[in-house]
Write a protein that holds these residues in place. Structure first.
Motif, PDB file in Angstrom:
ATOM      1  N   PRO A 197     -19.313 -41.752 103.770  1.00  9.30           N
ATOM      2  CA  PRO A 197     -19.026 -43.043 104.416  1.00  9.30           C
ATOM      3  C   PRO A 197     -19.520 -44.253 103.621  1.00  9.30           C
ATOM      4  CG  PRO A 197     -20.690 -41.815 105.672  1.00  9.30           C
ATOM      5  CD  PRO A 197     -20.199 -40.901 104.603  1.00  9.30           C
ATOM      6  N   HIS A 198     -20.367 -43.998 102.596  1.00 13.37           N
ATOM      7  CA  HIS A 198     -20.856 -45.128 101.801  1.00 13.37           C
ATOM      8  C   HIS A 198     -19.928 -45.469 100.646  1.00 13.37           C
ATOM      9  CE1 HIS A 198     -24.476 -44.965 104.130  1.00 13.37           C
ATOM     10  NE2 HIS A 198     -24.767 -43.744 103.732  1.00 13.37           N
ATOM     11  N   PHE A 199     -18.964 -44.577 100.357  1.00  4.47           N
ATOM     12  CA  PHE A 199     -18.107 -44.829  99.190  1.00  4.47           C
ATOM     13  C   PHE A 199     -16.623 -44.797  99.531  1.00  4.47           C
ATOM     14  CE2 PHE A 199     -21.081 -45.132  95.726  1.00  4.47           C
ATOM     15  CZ  PHE A 199     -22.227 -44.535  96.234  1.00  4.47           C
ATOM     16  N   PHE A 200     -16.306 -44.393 100.759  1.00  3.40           N
ATOM     17  CA  PHE A 200     -14.899 -44.312 101.171  1.00  3.40           C
ATOM     18  C   PHE A 200     -14.715 -45.030 102.498  1.00  3.40           C
ATOM     19  CE2 PHE A 200     -13.089 -41.239  98.145  1.00  3.40           C
ATOM     20  CZ  PHE A 200     -14.247 -40.751  97.551  1.00  3.40           C
ATOM     21  N   GLU A 201     -13.612 -45.732 102.639  1.00  2.00           N
ATOM     22  CA  GLU A 201     -13.256 -46.350 103.920  1.00  2.00           C
ATOM     23  C   GLU A 201     -12.717 -45.228 104.810  1.00  2.00           C
ATOM     24  OE1 GLU A 201     -14.838 -49.663 103.446  1.00  2.00           O
ATOM     25  OE2 GLU A 201     -13.597 -49.380 105.248  1.00  2.00           O
ATOM     26  N   LEU A 202     -13.415 -44.869 105.854  1.00  3.88           N
ATOM     27  CA  LEU A 202     -13.035 -43.698 106.650  1.00  3.88           C
ATOM     28  C   LEU A 202     -12.768 -44.097 108.092  1.00  3.88           C
ATOM     29  CD1 LEU A 202     -15.772 -41.334 105.186  1.00  3.88           C
ATOM     30  CD2 LEU A 202     -13.331 -41.383 104.578  1.00  3.88           C
ATOM     31  N   PRO A 203     -11.841 -43.442 108.758  1.00  8.30           N
ATOM     32  CA  PRO A 203     -11.538 -43.758 110.160  1.00  8.30           C
ATOM     33  C   PRO A 203     -12.575 -43.225 111.141  1.00  8.30           C
ATOM     34  CG  PRO A 203     -10.142 -41.957 109.401  1.00  8.30           C
ATOM     35  CD  PRO A 203     -10.926 -42.431 108.201  1.00  8.30           C
ATOM     36  N   LEU A 204     -13.366 -42.263 110.662  1.00  2.00           N
ATOM     37  CA  LEU A 204     -14.413 -41.661 111.503  1.00  2.00           C
ATOM     38  C   LEU A 204     -15.731 -41.720 110.731  1.00  2.00           C
ATOM     39  CD1 LEU A 204     -12.545 -38.373 112.616  1.00  2.00           C
ATOM     40  CD2 LEU A 204     -12.779 -40.489 113.929  1.00  2.00           C
ATOM     41  N   VAL A 205     -16.813 -41.904 111.440  1.00  2.00           N
ATOM     42  CA  VAL A 205     -18.118 -41.951 110.774  1.00  2.00           C
ATOM     43  C   VAL A 205     -18.875 -40.654 111.069  1.00  2.00           C
ATOM     44  CG1 VAL A 205     -20.284 -43.200 110.519  1.00  2.00           C
ATOM     45  CG2 VAL A 205     -18.180 -44.457 111.073  1.00  2.00           C
ATOM     46  N   PRO A 206     -19.170 -39.850 110.027  1.00  2.53           N
ATOM     47  CA  PRO A 206     -19.841 -38.564 110.286  1.00  2.53           C
ATOM     48  C   PRO A 206     -21.286 -38.751 110.720  1.00  2.53           C
ATOM     49  CG  PRO A 206     -19.677 -38.952 107.924  1.00  2.53           C
ATOM     50  CD  PRO A 206     -18.964 -40.079 108.585  1.00  2.53           C
ATOM     51  N   GLU A 207     -21.691 -37.986 111.692  1.00  2.00           N
ATOM     52  CA  GLU A 207     -23.105 -37.962 112.101  1.00  2.00           C
ATOM     53  C   GLU A 207     -23.622 -36.535 111.895  1.00  2.00           C
ATOM     54  OE1 GLU A 207     -22.949 -41.457 115.545  1.00  2.00           O
ATOM     55  OE2 GLU A 207     -23.636 -39.429 116.053  1.00  2.00           O
ATOM     56  N   LEU A 208     -24.758 -36.420 111.225  1.00  3.02           N
ATOM     57  CA  LEU A 208     -25.359 -35.109 110.969  1.00  3.02           C
ATOM     58  C   LEU A 208     -26.152 -34.740 112.226  1.00  3.02           C
ATOM     59  CD1 LEU A 208     -24.779 -36.467 108.136  1.00  3.02           C
ATOM     60  CD2 LEU A 208     -26.483 -34.879 107.224  1.00  3.02           C
ATOM     61  N   ALA A 209     -25.429 -34.224 113.213  1.00  2.00           N
ATOM     62  CA  ALA A 209     -26.003 -34.054 114.553  1.00  2.00           C
ATOM     63  C   ALA A 209     -26.938 -32.859 114.659  1.00  2.00           C
ATOM     64  CB  ALA A 209     -24.876 -33.925 115.574  1.00  2.00           C
ATOM     65  N   ALA A 210     -26.543 -31.720 114.055  1.00  4.99           N
ATOM     66  CA  ALA A 210     -27.400 -30.532 114.235  1.00  4.99           C
ATOM     67  C   ALA A 210     -27.153 -29.512 113.137  1.00  4.99           C
ATOM     68  CB  ALA A 210     -27.119 -29.892 115.591  1.00  4.99           C
ATOM     69  N   ILE A 211     -28.209 -28.796 112.795  1.00  2.00           N
ATOM     70  CA  ILE A 211     -28.113 -27.737 111.793  1.00  2.00           C
ATOM     71  C   ILE A 211     -28.601 -26.446 112.447  1.00  2.00           C
ATOM     72  CG2 ILE A 211     -30.433 -28.157 110.868  1.00  2.00           C
ATOM     73  CD1 ILE A 211     -29.311 -27.558 108.085  1.00  2.00           C
ATOM     74  N   ALA A 212     -27.944 -25.358 112.165  1.00  2.00           N
ATOM     75  CA  ALA A 212     -28.342 -24.076 112.752  1.00  2.00           C
ATOM     76  C   ALA A 212     -28.808 -23.134 111.658  1.00  2.00           C
ATOM     77  CB  ALA A 212     -27.177 -23.449 113.504  1.00  2.00           C
ATOM     78  N   GLY A 213     -29.965 -22.522 111.916  1.00  2.00           N
ATOM     79  CA  GLY A 213     -30.515 -21.521 111.005  1.00  2.00           C
ATOM     80  C   GLY A 213     -31.282 -20.508 111.836  1.00  2.00           C
ATOM     81  N   ARG A 214     -31.237 -19.230 111.405  1.00  2.00           N
ATOM     82  CA  ARG A 214     -31.856 -18.187 112.251  1.00  2.00           C
ATOM     83  C   ARG A 214     -33.365 -18.371 112.390  1.00  2.00           C
ATOM     84  NH1 ARG A 214     -29.132 -13.309 109.142  1.00  2.00           N
ATOM     85  NH2 ARG A 214     -29.738 -14.779 107.534  1.00  2.00           N
TER      86      ARG A 214
END
Ligand code: SOE
Length: 408
Positions: free
Chosen positions: A39-56
Motif C-alpha cells: 500500500p505504500h508503493f501502489f494505489e490500491l482499492p483495498l488497504v491490507p491489514e495484518l490482522a492475525a498470524i497462525a502458528g502451532r
C-alpha cells in the motif's frame, strides 16, 4: 462476504482487507513484507491489514507477530477461518496442508492466497480448483503464489512475446539451479519428506519454471519425458538448515533418515503450438544460489533471463540491422517497464522481495475490482498436472507422458 469498513476514525475511506496468515517461516516473512509494503508503493482499492498470524507454537507465533507486524495470534488455522474479522487467508505452510486450509477458507467465504505449488497431488489440486471456482461465483477469489511472474524482467518477457517481438515461439530453455542441499549433512527437513512436500526440487522450484514458461509463452506443456535423481539418500534428522557446510555438529552417530524426494529433475517438453522445451531443476548445483533462468527462442528473436542478474533482460532482435544484431542487455528499471515505475527513479534496481509485493498489489487490485486474480487455482492445477507427468515419466524409464487437458 461483507467488505470490512475501516474504523470511523481512519482518514482513509478505502475498505480494509483483513489478512490472516498461516505459517511464519521464510515465505511467511516474505508475504508479511509484501502485505506491509504494497500500500505504500501502489494505489490500491483495498488497504491490507495484518490482522492475525497462525502458528502451532504460541511463543513462536507471538515472536513472529511482533517481528513481522501482525496484530494478533492464533495457534490453529481453523480459528483464523472462524473469525469474522478476517477476509483473506494467506497459506504459507508445507504443501500437505494447502488443500484442507484453502478448501475450508473458501467454503467459509474467505479469499485465499496459497503458496506454490498448489498441492501435493493432482487430485488435491482438482478439488481445490473446483471449490475455488464455486466460491468465485459468490465473489470469493483465490490466487496461487507463483511470484516470479511478477519479476519486472519476466513480465517484460511476456509482453514482448505477446507483442510478437519474437515471432513464433520455437524453443524454451528453463533452468532453476540452487545448491543449498549439496551438503550431505544438511538436515532432513520437511522439504525432503514426500509426505509433506510432495516432491523435491521438481515441485519446490521446477514448478516455478513450468509456470513461468507457460506464462511467458502463453503456451501449455502437452507432454514430457523426464528423469529424477536423489544423490543423498539419507540425511541427519532433527536439525535445521544453517547454510552450506554449516552442519559440523553432525557426526557419524547422528541418526539419519531416508530422503523420499528428488534432488534434481530433468525433462524435455512439447508445448501446444509446436514449440519444444528443456527443463532442469536442482538444489545441488554447487555454486548456483538462486539461478532461475528462462530463455525463449522465436522465429524473429530471443529473450533470456537469469534471476541472479534479475534487473536485466537479454533481447536478441532478429530484425535489427545485420551489423547491429546481438543480445542487448535491457536494464528493466524504467517507468515503461512492468511494475518498475512504482519504485525508484531510473536505473535503481529491484530485488527478490519486489515480486511478492507486486503479487499482493495485483491481488488487492483484483479483489477491489471484484475480479478473479491470476494465477488462478486452475492455472496452478495445470502446473500440478505437469509435475505429475514428470514423476510418471521418470518412474517409467522416461517414457513420453502426455498431460491431460485441465477439465472444465
Ligand atoms: C527454496 O528452494 C525456495 O525458497 C523456494 O521454495 C521458493 O519458492 C523460491 O522462490 C526460492 O527458493
Amino acid at each position: 462476504m461483507t467488505v470490512a469498513t475501516r474504523a470511523e476514525t481512519a482518514t482513509d475511506p478505502r475498505p480494509a482487507l483483513r489478512v490472516g496468515m498461516v505459517g511464519h517461516a521464510f515465505m511467511g516473512a516474505m508475504h508479511s513484507h509484501a502485505w506491509r509494503t504494497a500500500p505504500h508503493f501502489f494505489e490500491l482499492p483495498l488497504v491490507p491489514e495484518l490482522a492475525a498470524i497462525a502458528g502451532r507454537n504460541r511463543a513462536g507465533a507471538e515472536m513472529a507477530a511482533q517481528r513481522m507486524g501482525w496484530a494478533s495470534v492464533e495457534t490453529d488455522w481453523q480459528a483464523l477461518i472462524d473469525r469474522d474479522d478476517i477476509d483473506l487467508i494467506d497459506i504459507c505452510t508445507p504443501g500437505n496442508t494447502h488443500a484442507e486450509i484453502a478448501i475450508a477458507a473458501l467454503r467459509a467465504g474467505k479469499h485465499v492466497l496459497c503458496e506454490k505449488p498448489l498441492a501435493n497431488s493432482v487430485a488435491e489440486a482438482e478439488q481445490m480448483t473446483a471449490v475455488a471456482e464455486e466460491a468465485a461465483a459468490h465473489g470469493v477469489f483465490a490466487m496461487c503464489g507463483y511470484s516470479y511472474r511478477r519479476t519486472p524482467a519476466l513480465a517484460l518477457m511476456k509482453r514482448m512475446v505477446a507483442d510478437g517481438r519474437l515471432g513464433t515461439v520455437r524453443q524454451v530453455r528453463a533452468q532453476y539451479l540452487q545448491d543449498w542441499l549439496s551438503d550431505a549433512n544438511a538436515p532432513l527437513t520437511w522439504r525432503l519428506d514426500r509426505a509433506k512436500s510432495g516432491s523435491g526440487a521438481l515441485g519446490d522450484i521446477g514448478a516455478h519454471s513450468i509456470d513461468a514458461a507457460q506464462f511467458v509463452t502463453g503456451l501449455n506443456i502437452t507432454g514430457v519425458s523426464a528423469l529424477l535423481e536423489t544423490f543423498t539418500k539419507e540425511r541427519p534428522m532433527g536439525g535445521e538448515f544453517v547454510g552450506l557446510g554449516g552442519h559440523g555438529d553432525v557426526t557419524a552417530d547422528t541418526p539419519r533418515g531416508p530422503v523420499t524426494v528428488d534432488d534434481a529433475a530433468l525433462f524435455t517438453a512439447r508445448f501446444d503450438g509446436g514449440a519444444i522445451g528443456v527443463f532442469e531443476a536442482t538444489r545441488t548445483a554447487l555454486g548456483r544460489k538462486n539461478a532461475m533462468r528462462l530463455e525463449v527462442n522465436g522465429s524473429l528473436g530471443s529473450v533470456a533471463f537469469d534471476f541472479e542478474d534479475m534487473n536485466f533482460l537479454q533481447f536478441y532482435d532478429g530484425t535489427d540491422a545485420e551489423d547491429a544484431r546481438g543480445f542487448h542487455r535491457i536494464l528493466v528499471t524504467e517507468p515503461v517497464h512492468p511494475y518498475a515505475g512504482h519504485w525508484w527513479p531510473t536505473g535503481h534496481g529491484l530485488g527478490y522481495e519486489h515480486g511478492f509485493t507486486h503479487q499482493v498489489a495485483d491481488l488487492l487490485t483484483a479483489l477491489g475490482n471484484k475480479t478473479a486474480p491470476t494465477p488462478s487455482f486452475r492455472d496452478a492445477l495445470g502446473v500440478q498436472r505437469v509435475l505429475a507427468a514428470v514423476e510418471d515419466s521418470a518412474a517409467n524409464n522416461s517414457q513420453w507422458t502426455t498431460i491431460e487437458e485441465s477439465k472444465p
